[in-house]
Design a protein around this motif. Structure first.
Motif, PDB file in Angstrom:
ATOM      1  N   LEU A   1     -28.040  26.571 -58.615  1.00  0.00           N
ATOM      2  CA  LEU A   1     -26.828  25.830 -58.959  1.00  0.00           C
ATOM      3  C   LEU A   1     -26.390  26.148 -60.384  1.00  0.00           C
ATOM      4  O   LEU A   1     -25.211  26.408 -60.642  1.00  0.00           O
ATOM      5  CB  LEU A   1     -27.058  24.323 -58.795  1.00  0.00           C
ATOM      6  N   GLY A   2     -27.337  26.169 -61.316  1.00  0.00           N
ATOM      7  CA  GLY A   2     -27.010  26.476 -62.710  1.00  0.00           C
ATOM      8  C   GLY A   2     -26.440  27.869 -62.879  1.00  0.00           C
ATOM      9  O   GLY A   2     -25.507  28.079 -63.660  1.00  0.00           O
ATOM     10  N   GLU A   3     -26.982  28.834 -62.140  1.00  0.00           N
ATOM     11  CA  GLU A   3     -26.459  30.206 -62.208  1.00  0.00           C
ATOM     12  C   GLU A   3     -25.047  30.266 -61.647  1.00  0.00           C
ATOM     13  O   GLU A   3     -24.172  30.922 -62.217  1.00  0.00           O
ATOM     14  CB  GLU A   3     -27.379  31.162 -61.451  1.00  0.00           C
ATOM     15  N   GLN A   4     -24.812  29.590 -60.523  1.00  0.00           N
ATOM     16  CA  GLN A   4     -23.468  29.566 -59.938  1.00  0.00           C
ATOM     17  C   GLN A   4     -22.467  28.946 -60.907  1.00  0.00           C
ATOM     18  O   GLN A   4     -21.356  29.464 -61.089  1.00  0.00           O
ATOM     19  CB  GLN A   4     -23.469  28.788 -58.620  1.00  0.00           C
ATOM     20  N   GLU A   5     -22.853  27.851 -61.544  1.00  0.00           N
ATOM     21  CA  GLU A   5     -21.954  27.206 -62.498  1.00  0.00           C
ATOM     22  C   GLU A   5     -21.688  28.108 -63.696  1.00  0.00           C
ATOM     23  O   GLU A   5     -20.561  28.171 -64.198  1.00  0.00           O
ATOM     24  CB  GLU A   5     -22.541  25.868 -62.941  1.00  0.00           C
ATOM     25  N   GLY A   6     -22.694  28.851 -64.127  1.00  0.00           N
ATOM     26  CA  GLY A   6     -22.525  29.794 -65.229  1.00  0.00           C
ATOM     27  C   GLY A   6     -21.589  30.933 -64.882  1.00  0.00           C
ATOM     28  O   GLY A   6     -20.855  31.430 -65.733  1.00  0.00           O
ATOM     29  N   VAL A   7     -21.600  31.351 -63.611  1.00  0.00           N
ATOM     30  CA  VAL A   7     -20.706  32.419 -63.170  1.00  0.00           C
ATOM     31  C   VAL A   7     -19.251  31.974 -63.299  1.00  0.00           C
ATOM     32  O   VAL A   7     -18.409  32.723 -63.789  1.00  0.00           O
ATOM     33  CB  VAL A   7     -21.019  32.854 -61.713  1.00  0.00           C
ATOM     34  N   PHE A   8     -18.950  30.765 -62.879  1.00  0.00           N
ATOM     35  CA  PHE A   8     -17.574  30.273 -62.952  1.00  0.00           C
ATOM     36  C   PHE A   8     -17.213  29.687 -64.309  1.00  0.00           C
ATOM     37  O   PHE A   8     -16.065  29.716 -64.717  1.00  0.00           O
ATOM     38  CB  PHE A   8     -17.293  29.223 -61.865  1.00  0.00           C
ATOM     39  N   GLY A   9     -18.195  29.097 -64.991  1.00  0.00           N
ATOM     40  CA  GLY A   9     -17.902  28.415 -66.247  1.00  0.00           C
ATOM     41  C   GLY A   9     -17.483  26.982 -66.025  1.00  0.00           C
ATOM     42  O   GLY A   9     -16.917  26.347 -66.913  1.00  0.00           O
ATOM     43  N   ARG A  10     -17.771  26.467 -64.829  1.00  0.00           N
ATOM     44  CA  ARG A  10     -17.428  25.092 -64.463  1.00  0.00           C
ATOM     45  C   ARG A  10     -18.555  24.497 -63.630  1.00  0.00           C
ATOM     46  O   ARG A  10     -19.277  25.231 -62.961  1.00  0.00           O
ATOM     47  CB  ARG A  10     -16.147  25.038 -63.616  1.00  0.00           C
ATOM     48  N   THR A  11     -18.656  23.158 -63.639  1.00  0.00           N
ATOM     49  CA  THR A  11     -19.635  22.504 -62.784  1.00  0.00           C
ATOM     50  C   THR A  11     -19.165  22.605 -61.340  1.00  0.00           C
ATOM     51  O   THR A  11     -17.958  22.629 -61.064  1.00  0.00           O
ATOM     52  CB  THR A  11     -19.824  21.027 -63.162  1.00  0.00           C
ATOM     53  N   LYS A  12     -20.113  22.670 -60.434  1.00  0.00           N
ATOM     54  CA  LYS A  12     -19.772  22.801 -59.017  1.00  0.00           C
ATOM     55  C   LYS A  12     -19.324  21.471 -58.427  1.00  0.00           C
ATOM     56  O   LYS A  12     -18.414  21.433 -57.607  1.00  0.00           O
ATOM     57  CB  LYS A  12     -20.981  23.352 -58.253  1.00  0.00           C
ATOM     58  N   ALA A  13     -19.934  20.379 -58.863  1.00  0.00           N
ATOM     59  CA  ALA A  13     -19.646  19.067 -58.278  1.00  0.00           C
ATOM     60  C   ALA A  13     -18.215  18.595 -58.535  1.00  0.00           C
ATOM     61  O   ALA A  13     -17.541  18.125 -57.629  1.00  0.00           O
ATOM     62  CB  ALA A  13     -20.636  18.028 -58.804  1.00  0.00           C
ATOM     63  N   ASP A  14     -17.739  18.753 -59.777  1.00  0.00           N
ATOM     64  CA  ASP A  14     -16.421  18.201 -60.101  1.00  0.00           C
ATOM     65  C   ASP A  14     -15.524  19.152 -60.886  1.00  0.00           C
ATOM     66  O   ASP A  14     -14.498  18.746 -61.413  1.00  0.00           O
ATOM     67  CB  ASP A  14     -16.556  16.880 -60.842  1.00  0.00           C
ATOM     68  N   SER A  15     -15.926  20.417 -60.980  1.00  0.00           N
ATOM     69  CA  SER A  15     -15.122  21.456 -61.628  1.00  0.00           C
ATOM     70  C   SER A  15     -14.841  21.167 -63.106  1.00  0.00           C
ATOM     71  O   SER A  15     -13.806  21.556 -63.633  1.00  0.00           O
ATOM     72  CB  SER A  15     -13.808  21.682 -60.868  1.00  0.00           C
ATOM     73  N   THR A  16     -15.779  20.490 -63.762  1.00  0.00           N
ATOM     74  CA  THR A  16     -15.639  20.237 -65.192  1.00  0.00           C
ATOM     75  C   THR A  16     -15.977  21.507 -65.958  1.00  0.00           C
ATOM     76  O   THR A  16     -16.973  22.175 -65.680  1.00  0.00           O
ATOM     77  CB  THR A  16     -16.601  19.106 -65.639  1.00  0.00           C
ATOM     78  N   ARG A  17     -15.133  21.841 -66.928  1.00  0.00           N
ATOM     79  CA  ARG A  17     -15.345  23.046 -67.745  1.00  0.00           C
ATOM     80  C   ARG A  17     -16.634  22.901 -68.544  1.00  0.00           C
ATOM     81  O   ARG A  17     -16.872  21.863 -69.165  1.00  0.00           O
ATOM     82  CB  ARG A  17     -14.156  23.203 -68.694  1.00  0.00           C
ATOM     83  N   LEU A  18     -17.500  23.923 -68.530  1.00  0.00           N
ATOM     84  CA  LEU A  18     -18.719  23.898 -69.321  1.00  0.00           C
ATOM     85  C   LEU A  18     -18.361  23.938 -70.801  1.00  0.00           C
ATOM     86  O   LEU A  18     -17.462  24.688 -71.209  1.00  0.00           O
ATOM     87  CB  LEU A  18     -19.620  25.090 -68.976  1.00  0.00           C
ATOM     88  N   ASP A  19     -19.047  23.136 -71.594  1.00  0.00           N
ATOM     89  CA  ASP A  19     -18.783  23.107 -73.035  1.00  0.00           C
ATOM     90  C   ASP A  19     -19.031  24.471 -73.663  1.00  0.00           C
ATOM     91  O   ASP A  19     -18.244  24.944 -74.472  1.00  0.00           O
ATOM     92  CB  ASP A  19     -19.661  22.059 -73.728  1.00  0.00           C
ATOM     93  N   LYS A  20     -20.119  25.102 -73.308  1.00  0.00           N
ATOM     94  CA  LYS A  20     -20.461  26.447 -73.818  1.00  0.00           C
ATOM     95  C   LYS A  20     -20.299  27.442 -72.674  1.00  0.00           C
ATOM     96  O   LYS A  20     -21.002  27.362 -71.679  1.00  0.00           O
ATOM     97  CB  LYS A  20     -21.905  26.442 -74.345  1.00  0.00           C
ATOM     98  N   GLN A  21     -19.346  28.348 -72.827  1.00  0.00           N
ATOM     99  CA  GLN A  21     -19.088  29.347 -71.795  1.00  0.00           C
ATOM    100  C   GLN A  21     -20.065  30.516 -71.927  1.00  0.00           C
ATOM    101  O   GLN A  21     -20.137  31.144 -72.986  1.00  0.00           O
ATOM    102  CB  GLN A  21     -17.662  29.893 -71.907  1.00  0.00           C
ATOM    103  N   PRO A  22     -20.803  30.838 -70.854  1.00  0.00           N
ATOM    104  CA  PRO A  22     -21.606  32.064 -70.892  1.00  0.00           C
ATOM    105  C   PRO A  22     -20.676  33.269 -71.060  1.00  0.00           C
ATOM    106  O   PRO A  22     -19.536  33.255 -70.570  1.00  0.00           O
ATOM    107  CB  PRO A  22     -22.285  32.087 -69.527  1.00  0.00           C
ATOM    108  N   ASP A  23     -21.125  34.302 -71.751  1.00  0.00           N
ATOM    109  CA  ASP A  23     -20.301  35.499 -71.962  1.00  0.00           C
ATOM    110  C   ASP A  23     -19.844  36.129 -70.656  1.00  0.00           C
ATOM    111  O   ASP A  23     -18.802  36.766 -70.607  1.00  0.00           O
ATOM    112  CB  ASP A  23     -21.066  36.541 -72.781  1.00  0.00           C
ATOM    113  N   HIS A  24     -20.633  35.942 -69.601  1.00  0.00           N
ATOM    114  CA  HIS A  24     -20.320  36.568 -68.318  1.00  0.00           C
ATOM    115  C   HIS A  24     -19.499  35.665 -67.392  1.00  0.00           C
ATOM    116  O   HIS A  24     -19.177  36.049 -66.278  1.00  0.00           O
ATOM    117  CB  HIS A  24     -21.615  36.974 -67.599  1.00  0.00           C
TER     118      HIS A  24
END
Length: 136
Positions: free
Chosen positions: A18-41
């Motif tokens: 789940l964490g890897e999937q969220e890192g791919v998009f840059g958003r949480t999967k449950a509610d599509s909240t933008r991650l505070d720190k965006q992974p470079d990828h």
């Protein structure tokens, strides 16, 4: 207008945590909240254009696009996404695509490990004002 058909590798995608999937998009999967720190990828790090560094949430957005998409599945098991985007100019589309594939250096968008375009086209759609002026 940018029109594309993307093909997804859902088998590969589901192997990600789940964490890897969220890192791919840059958003949480449950509610599509933008991650505070965006992974470079992350996808957002490549397509969210901002003044200065892309994906820097402290900077104002630039060259926004409107987009619509719908998933599809073919009888042979192929699954993917039909994607359309609209903008006043073609350059913001090209900038996003170049960033996704790291055409100018940098880190490639990890979403392209699981989803790749099968087709794509650019179209010109004149404004209502332009169409109305041709009737005069």
């Amino acid at each position: 207008i940018l029109a594309q058909r993307w093909i997804h590798d859902l088998v590969g995608w589901e192997k990600q945590s789940l964490g890897e999937q969220e890192g791919v998009f840059g958003r949480t999967k449950a509610d599509s909240t933008r991650l505070d720190k965006q992974p470079d990828h992350s996808h957002l790090a490549h397509v969210e254009l901002r003044q200065g560094a892309t994906a820097d949430a402290s900077k104002p957005k630039r060259d926004e696009i409107a987009r619509r998409s719908t998933p599809y599945a073919f009888h042979d098991g192929t699954v993917g996404l039909y994607f359309m985007a609209f903008c006043r100019a073609q350059a913001p589309f090209r900038e996003r695509l170049r960033a996704m594939y790291a055409a100018d250096g940098g880190v490639r968008d990890k979403l392209t490990d699981f989803s790749n375009p099968a087709s794509g086209s650019f179209y010109f759609a004149p404004s209502v004002e332009t169409l109305d002026s041709s009737l005069a």
